[in-house]
Every structure is written in C-alpha cells, then in structure tokens.
Design an enzyme around this catalytic site. Structure first.
Site, PDB file in Angstrom:
ATOM      1  N   TYR A 149       0.818  -1.215   0.000  1.00 30.90           N
ATOM      2  CA  TYR A 149       0.000   0.000   0.000  1.00 30.90           C
ATOM      3  C   TYR A 149       0.854   1.268   0.000  1.00 30.90           C
ATOM      4  CZ  TYR A 149      -3.841  -3.157   1.277  1.00 30.90           C
ATOM      5  OH  TYR A 149      -4.758  -4.177   1.306  1.00 30.90           O
ATOM      6  N   LYS A 207       3.913 -15.530   2.875  1.00 28.60           N
ATOM      7  CA  LYS A 207       3.841 -16.320   1.638  1.00 28.60           C
ATOM      8  C   LYS A 207       5.286 -16.573   1.221  1.00 28.60           C
ATOM      9  CE  LYS A 207       1.380 -18.064  -1.751  1.00 28.60           C
ATOM     10  NZ  LYS A 207       0.554 -19.268  -1.556  1.00 28.60           N
ATOM     11  N   ASP A 239      -2.605 -18.365   2.409  1.00 23.70           N
ATOM     12  CA  ASP A 239      -3.778 -19.062   1.864  1.00 23.70           C
ATOM     13  C   ASP A 239      -4.316 -20.076   2.865  1.00 23.70           C
ATOM     14  OD1 ASP A 239      -1.270 -20.111   1.390  1.00 23.70           O
ATOM     15  OD2 ASP A 239      -1.733 -20.966  -0.563  1.00 23.70           O
ATOM     16  N   ASP A 263      -4.861  -6.746   6.252  1.00 28.59           N
ATOM     17  CA  ASP A 263      -6.085  -6.043   5.874  1.00 28.59           C
ATOM     18  C   ASP A 263      -7.185  -7.066   5.564  1.00 28.59           C
ATOM     19  OD1 ASP A 263      -7.877  -4.161   5.062  1.00 28.59           O
ATOM     20  OD2 ASP A 263      -6.866  -3.655   3.182  1.00 28.59           O
ATOM     21  N   ASP A 267     -10.493  -8.477   8.223  1.00 27.07           N
ATOM     22  CA  ASP A 267     -11.907  -8.385   7.864  1.00 27.07           C
ATOM     23  C   ASP A 267     -12.563  -9.765   7.842  1.00 27.07           C
ATOM     24  OD1 ASP A 267     -11.844  -5.690   7.744  1.00 27.07           O
ATOM     25  OD2 ASP A 267     -12.718  -5.516   5.744  1.00 27.07           O
TER      26      ASP A 267
END
Ligand code: NAD
Length: 374
Positions: A149, A207, A239, A263, A267
């Site tokens: 980001y 990852k 994952d 992020d 959620d």
C-alpha cells in the site's frame, strides 16, 4: 494518583453519540480503579472540514490544532468519520477519511491490533456454525505503514506488449517493499503481546514460498523467537491461514502479518463475530496510540440514539490495556460488556427475532447497562 490526558475525537454520524458512552465508561472506571483522566474533545473528519471551511489555508479533515493535541495526549480515543454530506466527486475537495490517514501518519502509528472475540450470547449472529465459534478469542497484529500500500507505483499508458496480441497497452506496478526494522518492530510487539496472553501462541502469516519480503519476514521472526521461548510459535502461509480462520478459528491466539495480508485477514476474522458494532481496534507506533471502533459513522442511523456503543466501549478497554497499561481497568470494562450481553441486553443491530422488545436498548441505555456492571 496517576493522571492521563485523553484526546477525544467524536467525528461524524453516530460518532458523537457512541463516544459519549465511551467517555462515561472511561471516567467511571478511572474512579473505581483510582486514577484520573482528563478528556478533551477535538475536531476531525467532516466536522473539521465544516469548521475550517473559511480558514485562509482551506478546509481540512485534520486541523493542526487536533494533531498537536493528539501528540501531547497519553492516548487518542476516536469515534468515526465520514458521511454523504462530504462525498464529493471533485477530487480536490477534502474528504473526512483523509483525517484518519493523516492522524495515523502524524502519530507514527505503524501497527494495528484487531481483537476478535465471539461472545457466547451473540454466537447466533455469525454466519458460521456455533460449534466452530465457541471460545474464539484472537488478536490480529497487522503492519500498517509499509508493504504494497505504500510501495513505489508505476503506470505506463502505452507500454509495449501490454495489450492484446503484443500491442501496446496499459501497464501497472505496485511494489511490495519492506525494510528489516519495519518487520522487526511489529514482530517484537507481537511476541511480547503473545507472551502476556494465557495461551501464548503466535502465528506468523506470510507467503514465504513465493515472496522475498515474506522470506525476510520469516527470517526476522525466527531470529526473534529465541528471545521468547515461552511463546509457541508457528509459520503459516496466508492461503492456509485464510482457510483455517473459518474452518478452525479457535486454534488461533495472536496472528501477526504484513499490511495487505492483515487487511484481508482482519476483515475475514471480523466476520466470525457477525456484528460490526462489537469490534474495536488499536493503532500503535512511535507516537500517541489511537483507539477506535472498526465500523464507520453509520449515517443511516445517526442522530436516532440507537447506535451500538459497545465497539467504542471496547476501544476504551483497548486504550486502558495497551495505551495506559491499566490492565485491571481494562478487564473491568471487557467483563462489564460481556455481562451486559449475558444478561440479555441488546441494541437493535445485535438483537434477533428471539430478543424481547423490552431488552432492546438505546445507545445511552446500553452505556448505562455497562456502567452498572463495571
Ligand atoms: P458503516 O460501518 O458506517 O455502516 C455499515 C452498516 O453497519 C450500516 O448499516 C450501519 O448502520 C451499521 N453500523 C455500523 N456501526 C454501527 C453501530 N455502532 N451500531 C449499529 N449499527 C452500526 O460503513 P459504511 O456505511 O460503509 O460507511 C459510512 C461512512 O463511514 C462512510 O462515509 C465511510 O467512508 C465511513 N467510514 C469510516 C470509518 C472510520 O471512521 N474508521 C470506517 C469505515 C467507514
């Protein structure tokens, strides 16, 4: 007697209504635990844009005076910002949400905490089966100011070969960048936090089978884990973590990860509770820590006195625990919320068909229900 200065930011929509309840709880718990709090309101978001509309330097969602007050305080308690009134299509118009980004940046807040606890009394509100949810009590620690980001961005309109059949087309890139210390400071915090919890488990999500930044993340985590031998540490690919968060959420205690993964996972984890009005969050870093509900300003119900103040009150709990290090007071607040729910009290958003109308409370009355149980 210890005394703390709290910078309060009511913001917009339901913000002032829920913050009023958070403040009442904070003042009362301070009295019960024998410390002093000095609360001072300042402007942010749409309210700040309106108040600064005729300022010579132009309207702003974060006046300098608010940032200064936040810097000088021991903690910031924010409600929520935004609303249709400020949803302009003019890209030059100031937006309430800019106030949030600016205050996080101004205070150097580089990590975000999102506790996710499923209350037995509300277990039916989730879309998952109750037997998977009983006992879910996890904490997501997310890096907040680095990674994808904030990396270098590039866009080329006529890049050779980016279109169909090797024709020129649009080409874009967002760089995922992390420095060693950016990773280490977040991991250190997560280890420390895990070591203070009952289960002392830390899951680091990455990852590393694909990404170099994830391999750096893992390298630093493995170096640090020697310093916290009491913490049961594990690595998990993102994952797999996403899958296990819904298939076996009780296995998690503290989860630490980089910005983008955090992020998305925070959620996803929030959905385990099924109710937005119950989730609080904390942003911590080098400056004054900031505490706020995870939901927005709910303009659809603003001014009606029916908003759920519990996420705001739980933000007060986080402020006490992580901002003022008043763990006894934090326990009191969290237990009082749990008891109010166990006694059957609800606001409209967390009520179901089985809730009698007499148990559905206004914002203020829910504040009273918590105050009585402190
Ligand atoms: P929202 O979280 O405000 O509302 C989503 C839904 O949840 C609405 O139906 C709302 O009534 C309900 N809800 C939210 N909080 C509630 C509470 N405490 N009690 C009862 N019901 C509650 O999200 P949105 O509608 O997408 O956004 C509204 C405004 O809030 C927008 O301007 C958005 O930009 C802003 N926003 C601000 C923040 C923040 O301040 N951190 C976060 C998200 C959105």
């Amino acid at each position: 007697m210890a005394s703390y200065r709290i910078c309060c930011l009511p913001g917009d929509g339901i913000g002032p209504e829920i913050l009023a309840e958070g403040k009442r709880v904070l003042e009362r718990v301070a009295e019960l635990e024998g410390f002093d709090v000095e609360l001072e309101d300042h402007l942010i978001g749409g309210a700040a844009i309106d108040a600064t509309a005729s300022a010579p330097e132009g309207a702003t969602a974060l006046p300098e005076e608010t940032l200064e007050a936040a810097k000088e305080a021991d903690a910031v308690l924010l409600a929520s910002v935004g609303g249709p009134k400020w949803d302009s299509t003019d890209p030059r118009a100031p937006r309430p949400e800019q106030g949030l980004l600016a205050i996080r940046k101004g205070l150097g807040l580089y990590l975000n905490l999102r506790p996710v606890k499923v209350y037995d009394a509300l277990i039916g509100a989730s879309s998952l089966k109750p037997e998977f949810l009983h006992g879910v009590d996890l904490l997501i620690v997310r890096e907040l100011t680095g990674g994808l980001y904030f990396g270098t961005r590039e866009r080329i309109e006529d890049a050779p070969g980016a279109g169909r059949d090797g024709e020129p087309g649009i080409w874009c890139s967002d760089a995922l960048e992390y420095g060693e210390w950016e990773v280490e400071r977040v991991l250190r915090w997560a280890f420390e936090c895990a070591s203070r919890r009952e289960r002392r488990r830390l899951t680091s999500v990455d990852k590393a089978n694909v990404l170099g930044t994830s391999r750096l993340w893992r390298e630093v985590a493995h170096r640090l884990r020697e310093e916290w031998p009491e913490v049961a540490y594990e690595d998990l690919y993102v994952d797999n973590a996403a899958m296990q968060l819904v298939s076996e959420p009780t296995r998690f205690d503290v989860v630490v990860t980089e910005n983008t993964f955090g992020d998305i996972l925070s959620d996803e984890a929030a959905q385990l509770t099924g109710s937005l009005g119950m989730l609080a969050s904390a942003s911590l870093g080098s400056g004054t820590p900031l505490f706020e509900p995870s939901h927005g300003s709910a303009p659809d119900i603003a001014g009606r006195g029916i908003a759920n103040p519990l996420a705001q009150i739980l933000s007060v709990g986080l402020l006490l625990r992580h901002g003022l290090l008043e763990a006894g007071a934090a326990d009191r607040v969290e237990l009082a919320v749990e008891r109010a729910l166990a006694d059957g009290w609800r606001t409209a958003d967390i009520a179901d068909e089985a809730t009698p109308a007499s148990q559905i409370l206004s914002t203020r009355a829910m504040g009273d229900a918590v105050l009585e149980r402190l």
